[in-house]
Design a protein around this motif. Structure first.
Motif, mmCIF file in Angstrom:
data_model
loop_
_atom_site.group_PDB
_atom_site.id
_atom_site.type_symbol
_atom_site.label_atom_id
_atom_site.label_comp_id
_atom_site.label_asym_id
_atom_site.label_seq_id
_atom_site.Cartn_x
_atom_site.Cartn_y
_atom_site.Cartn_z
ATOM 1 N N CYS A 152 0.884 -1.246 0.118
ATOM 2 C CA CYS A 152 -0.088 0.056 -0.073
ATOM 3 C C CYS A 152 0.824 1.148 0.078
ATOM 4 C CB CYS A 152 -0.905 0.003 1.275
ATOM 5 S SG CYS A 152 -1.905 1.560 1.611
ATOM 6 N N GLU A 153 0.527 2.156 -0.933
ATOM 7 C CA GLU A 153 1.222 3.567 -0.868
ATOM 8 C C GLU A 153 0.123 4.746 -0.283
ATOM 9 O OE1 GLU A 153 3.057 4.162 -4.503
ATOM 10 O OE2 GLU A 153 4.463 2.485 -4.193
ATOM 11 N N SER A 154 0.255 5.412 0.626
ATOM 12 C CA SER A 154 -0.824 6.396 1.069
ATOM 13 C C SER A 154 -0.233 7.438 1.795
ATOM 14 C CB SER A 154 -1.661 5.437 1.618
ATOM 15 O OG SER A 154 -2.890 6.306 2.369
ATOM 16 N N VAL A 155 -0.918 8.524 1.817
ATOM 17 C CA VAL A 155 -0.514 9.763 2.606
ATOM 18 C C VAL A 155 -1.945 10.130 3.209
ATOM 19 C CG1 VAL A 155 0.279 12.073 2.830
ATOM 20 C CG2 VAL A 155 1.390 10.315 1.265
ATOM 21 N N VAL A 156 -1.808 10.325 4.675
ATOM 22 C CA VAL A 156 -3.013 10.781 5.344
ATOM 23 C C VAL A 156 -3.633 11.976 4.616
ATOM 24 C CG1 VAL A 156 -4.044 11.668 7.333
ATOM 25 C CG2 VAL A 156 -2.140 9.794 7.424
ATOM 26 N N GLY A 157 -5.114 11.832 4.217
ATOM 27 C CA GLY A 157 -5.690 12.749 3.730
ATOM 28 C C GLY A 157 -5.592 12.809 2.108
ATOM 29 N N GLN A 158 -4.848 12.133 1.737
ATOM 30 C CA GLN A 158 -4.370 12.124 0.178
ATOM 31 C C GLN A 158 -4.773 10.804 -0.437
ATOM 32 O OE1 GLN A 158 -0.611 13.963 -0.882
ATOM 33 N NE2 GLN A 158 -0.749 15.449 1.039
ATOM 34 N N GLY A 159 -5.443 9.965 -0.148
ATOM 35 C CA GLY A 159 -5.962 8.791 -0.483
ATOM 36 C C GLY A 159 -5.078 7.545 -0.547
ATOM 37 N N ALA A 160 -5.230 6.448 -1.356
ATOM 38 C CA ALA A 160 -4.211 5.278 -1.097
ATOM 39 C C ALA A 160 -4.172 4.666 -2.375
ATOM 40 C CB ALA A 160 -4.873 4.510 -0.166
ATOM 41 N N SER A 161 -3.053 3.964 -2.755
ATOM 42 C CA SER A 161 -2.970 3.127 -3.766
ATOM 43 C C SER A 161 -2.485 1.569 -3.292
ATOM 44 C CB SER A 161 -1.758 3.402 -4.726
ATOM 45 O OG SER A 161 -2.154 4.658 -5.389
ATOM 46 N N MET A 162 -3.713 0.708 -3.598
ATOM 47 C CA MET A 162 -3.232 -0.780 -3.386
ATOM 48 C C MET A 162 -2.500 -1.381 -4.667
ATOM 49 S SD MET A 162 -4.246 -0.746 -0.456
ATOM 50 C CE MET A 162 -4.198 -2.487 0.107
ATOM 51 N N ILE A 163 -1.345 -2.093 -4.274
ATOM 52 C CA ILE A 163 -0.682 -2.429 -5.713
ATOM 53 C C ILE A 163 -0.270 -3.948 -5.459
ATOM 54 C CG2 ILE A 163 1.562 -2.077 -6.818
ATOM 55 C CD1 ILE A 163 1.733 0.670 -5.650
ATOM 56 N N VAL A 164 -0.310 -4.574 -6.412
ATOM 57 C CA VAL A 164 0.054 -6.015 -6.699
ATOM 58 C C VAL A 164 0.876 -6.095 -7.760
ATOM 59 C CG1 VAL A 164 -0.873 -8.390 -7.308
ATOM 60 C CG2 VAL A 164 -2.148 -6.908 -5.518
ATOM 61 N N ALA A 165 2.200 -6.905 -7.676
ATOM 62 C CA ALA A 165 3.074 -7.145 -8.770
ATOM 63 C C ALA A 165 3.148 -8.342 -8.876
ATOM 64 C CB ALA A 165 4.296 -6.378 -8.314
ATOM 65 N N LEU A 166 2.868 -8.912 -10.357
ATOM 66 C CA LEU A 166 3.127 -10.240 -10.517
ATOM 67 C C LEU A 166 3.835 -10.776 -11.818
ATOM 68 C CD1 LEU A 166 -0.659 -11.225 -10.202
ATOM 69 C CD2 LEU A 166 1.036 -11.995 -8.706
ATOM 70 N N ILE A 167 4.659 -11.747 -11.840
ATOM 71 C CA ILE A 167 5.429 -12.012 -12.936
ATOM 72 C C ILE A 167 4.422 -13.297 -13.610
ATOM 73 C CG2 ILE A 167 7.487 -13.236 -13.988
ATOM 74 C CD1 ILE A 167 9.124 -11.686 -11.584
ATOM 75 N N LEU A 168 3.915 -12.979 -14.643
ATOM 76 C CA LEU A 168 2.981 -13.753 -15.542
ATOM 77 C C LEU A 168 3.368 -14.311 -16.555
ATOM 78 C CD1 LEU A 168 -0.166 -11.297 -15.274
ATOM 79 C CD2 LEU A 168 0.636 -13.385 -13.481
ATOM 80 N N PRO A 169 3.554 -15.653 -17.068
ATOM 81 C CA PRO A 169 4.072 -16.172 -18.121
ATOM 82 C C PRO A 169 2.993 -16.005 -19.359
ATOM 83 C CG PRO A 169 3.861 -17.844 -16.456
ATOM 84 C CD PRO A 169 3.099 -16.628 -16.016
ATOM 85 N N ILE A 170 3.579 -15.680 -20.599
ATOM 86 C CA ILE A 170 2.996 -15.380 -21.902
ATOM 87 C C ILE A 170 2.186 -16.862 -22.057
ATOM 88 C CG2 ILE A 170 2.964 -14.807 -24.212
ATOM 89 C CD1 ILE A 170 3.935 -12.749 -22.184
ATOM 90 N N ALA A 171 0.844 -16.577 -22.016
ATOM 91 C CA ALA A 171 0.005 -17.670 -22.629
ATOM 92 C C ALA A 171 0.227 -18.206 -24.015
ATOM 93 C CB ALA A 171 -1.508 -17.313 -22.465
ATOM 94 N N LYS A 172 0.253 -19.751 -24.360
ATOM 95 C CA LYS A 172 0.669 -20.096 -25.576
ATOM 96 C C LYS A 172 -0.647 -20.306 -26.420
ATOM 97 C CE LYS A 172 4.529 -22.849 -24.046
ATOM 98 N NZ LYS A 172 5.169 -24.071 -24.121
#
Length: 211
Positions: A152-172
């Motif tokens: 989570c990246e956030s500042v009080v009174g300035q909202g928030a960003s919830m972040i997920v990072a994934l390494i995803l294989p290219i589908a065949k």
């Protein structure tokens, strides 16, 4: 098809069109956002491949949980869902999913405790909006099972960003449309989240002071 089991949580990657998945999320939560006059929008990096290997149902639940919480904690402004390409390797895309909202925000200490079971930001926000800790704790477990990271990246009174990072294989193979029994189950899950959001909104309206 790979399948990983941890307790009762299963991960079953399959070819997925990320743009279609984000469109499904927008359609699911558009009515709840409109009811609060909040702009709900999505953005997708055009470099992201048409079909990536991911458990789209579990990813829908994770990001849907983010969006549901964002709508609870946002009184005006917008909620944005986006997917960005971070790094491309030969057969994998490192992809970042972000749910950003112009809500109340959180302190650094609150962010550290956010993904612990049954943690809430403060007793005041719990009283007004209801608890969200269990869903976020499960989201973290699912992301761990997918080999990704969540923060989570956030500042009080300035909202928030919830972040997920994934390494995803290219589908065949090409991604199939998001249909069938698993999508029906997701609709039931989303309806429950929306019902919880509407209940919290009614409680907030009853406790709000109009002076």
């Amino acid at each position: 098809q790979a399948k990983i089991t941890a307790g009762k949580l299963d991960i079953s990657p399959e070819p997925t069109n990320i743009a279609e998945m984000l469109a499904h999320l927008i359609n699911t939560y558009q009515a709840s956002a409109s009811a609060k006059n909040i702009v709900l929008r999505s953005m997708i990096d055009p470099r992201i491949r048409q079909a990536l290997m991911v458990d789209w149902l579990q990813l829908l639940k994770i990001i849907g949980n983010f969006v549901s919480n964002a709508l609870k904690f946002t009184e005006d402004g917008y909620v944005e869902i986006r997917a960005d390409l971070l790094i491309r390797e030969d057969d994998k895309d490192a992809t970042r999913f972000t749910a950003k909202a112009t809500g109340i925000g959180m302190s650094s200490d609150q962010q550290k405790r956010l993904f612990l079971p049954f943690e809430r930001a403060t007793s005041d926000t719990t009283r007004l909006y209801g608890g969200t800790g269990l869903g976020l704790a499960i989201s973290r477990q699912l992301v761990d099972m997918m080999g990704g990271t969540i923060c989570c990246e956030s500042v009080v009174g300035q909202g928030a960003s919830m972040i997920v990072a994934l390494i995803l294989p290219i589908a065949k193979a090409q991604a199939a449309p998001l249909t069938g029994g698993r999508l029906a189950n997701d609709r039931q899950h989303s309806e429950q989240l929306r019902a919880n959001h509407q209940t919290a909104h009614r409680k907030r309206m009853k406790t709000r002071r109009w002076f």
